[in-house]
Design an enzyme around this catalytic site. Structure first.
Site, short mmCIF file in Angstrom:
data_model
loop_
_atom_site.label_atom_id
_atom_site.label_comp_id
_atom_site.label_asym_id
_atom_site.label_seq_id
_atom_site.Cartn_x
_atom_site.Cartn_y
_atom_site.Cartn_z
N HIS A 100 0.70 -1.08 -0.02
CA HIS A 100 -0.15 0.01 0.03
C HIS A 100 0.80 1.14 0.03
O HIS A 100 1.99 1.19 0.34
CB HIS A 100 -0.75 -0.08 1.02
CG HIS A 100 -0.13 -0.23 2.52
ND1 HIS A 100 0.35 -1.35 2.82
CD2 HIS A 100 0.12 0.69 3.39
CE1 HIS A 100 0.85 -1.17 4.28
NE2 HIS A 100 0.79 -0.18 4.41
N HIS A 102 0.91 5.22 1.47
CA HIS A 102 0.33 6.24 2.23
C HIS A 102 0.74 7.44 1.49
O HIS A 102 1.52 7.94 1.11
CB HIS A 102 1.37 6.24 3.32
CG HIS A 102 1.43 5.21 4.35
ND1 HIS A 102 0.64 4.92 5.56
CD2 HIS A 102 2.04 3.94 4.42
CE1 HIS A 102 0.93 3.84 6.31
NE2 HIS A 102 1.83 3.09 5.31
P1 5GP Z 1 2.31 0.11 7.23
O1 5GP Z 1 2.91 0.19 8.62
O2 5GP Z 1 1.87 -1.29 6.99
O3 5GP Z 1 2.82 0.87 6.15
O4 5GP Z 1 0.79 1.02 7.41
C1 5GP Z 1 -0.36 0.35 7.73
C2 5GP Z 1 -1.55 1.56 8.06
O5 5GP Z 1 -2.69 0.75 8.17
C3 5GP Z 1 -1.20 2.20 9.44
O6 5GP Z 1 -1.09 3.46 9.05
C4 5GP Z 1 -2.42 1.92 10.15
O7 5GP Z 1 -2.91 2.94 10.91
C5 5GP Z 1 -3.32 1.42 9.04
N1 5GP Z 1 -4.49 0.60 9.32
C6 5GP Z 1 -4.20 -0.65 10.02
N2 5GP Z 1 -5.51 -1.34 10.27
C7 5GP Z 1 -6.21 -0.59 9.67
C8 5GP Z 1 -7.89 -0.59 9.49
O8 5GP Z 1 -8.51 -1.54 9.90
N3 5GP Z 1 -8.44 0.38 8.78
C9 5GP Z 1 -7.58 1.32 8.07
N4 5GP Z 1 -8.62 2.26 7.65
N5 5GP Z 1 -6.68 1.47 8.53
C10 5GP Z 1 -5.85 0.43 8.99
#
Ligand code: 5GP
Ligand code: ZN
Length: 137
Positions: A100, A102
Site C-alpha cells: 500500500h 500512504h
Molecule cells: P504500514 O505500517 O503497514 O505501512 O501501514 C499500515 C497502516 O494501516 C497504518 O498507518 C495503520 O494505521 C493502518 N491501518 C491498520 N489497520 C487498519 C484498518 O483496519 N483500517 C484502516 N482504515 N487503516 C488501518
C-alpha cells in the site's frame, strides 16, 4: 483474498472503511490512525506483500491512481504538500503485509516530522555501494 489480511478484508467489504475511491484494481480509504488528518492508503485489490512482489503492470496502474488521489487530497484539504510513503517488510515499518501507499497531506504546524538520522560512509564505502547496486540493475 488472503486469510487474515486486514486489507484483503477491507477490499472484500468484510471490514468497514472510510472509502474514497474504488475501481477494478485498487481501493483508497482513510487511514484509521492517521499521521495527519486526510492520511489515505491506496491499496491494490490483489494481495501482494511488497513493492517487489507486485507486477510491473499492476504497479503502473496503481501509481497513476496514487497521483490522482493525491491531487484530490491536496485540493480537498488545501495541504501545502504531501508525503508519499511505502514501507516494505517489518524492519522498514510495514505493519500490514499487503502492499500500500500512504498519502499524507502536510500543513504548517501539523506536528509531524519525517526526518531521519543521517549516517556517514567510510573511506571507499560509497563507491562499493554504488558498484554493488549498479551491477545488479
Ligand atoms: P504500514 O505500517 O503497514 O505501512 O501501514 C499500515 C497502516 O494501516 C497504518 O498507518 C495503520 O494505521 C493502518 N491501518 C491498520 N489497520 C487498519 C484498518 O483496519 N483500517 C484502516 N482504515 N487503516 C488501518
Ligand atoms: Zn491482502
Amino acid at each position: 483474498m488472503t486469510e487474515d489480511c486486514i486489507f484483503c478484508k477491507i477490499v472484500e467489504g468484510k471490514i468497514p472503511s472510510a472509502k474514497l475511491y474504488e475501481d477494478g484494481d485498487c481501493i483508497a480509504f482513510l487511514d484509521i490512525s492517521p499521521a495527519v488528518k486526510g492520511h489515505t492508503l491506496v491499496v491494490p485489490k490483489k494481495h501482494h506483500e511488497t513493492l517487489l512482489d507486485i507486477t510491473e503492470e499492476g504497479l503502473k496502474a496503481l501509481m497513476i491512481k496514487v497521483r490522482s488521489i493525491a491531487k484530490s487530497i491536496v485540493d480537498a484539504t488545501s495541504a501545502e504538500g504531501f508525503n508519499l510513503l511505502q514501507n516494505n517488510k517489518k524492519i522498514a515499518g510495514q505493519m500490514i503485509p499487503h502492499i500500500h501507499f500512504h498519502i499524507i497531506p502536510r500543513y504548517p504546524g501539523d506536528g509531524q516530522d519525517f526526518s531521519w538520522k543521517h549516517v556517514k560512509y567510510g573511506e571507499g564505502e560509497m563507491e562499493e555501494y554504488k558498484n554493488s547496486i549498479k551491477k545488479r540493475l
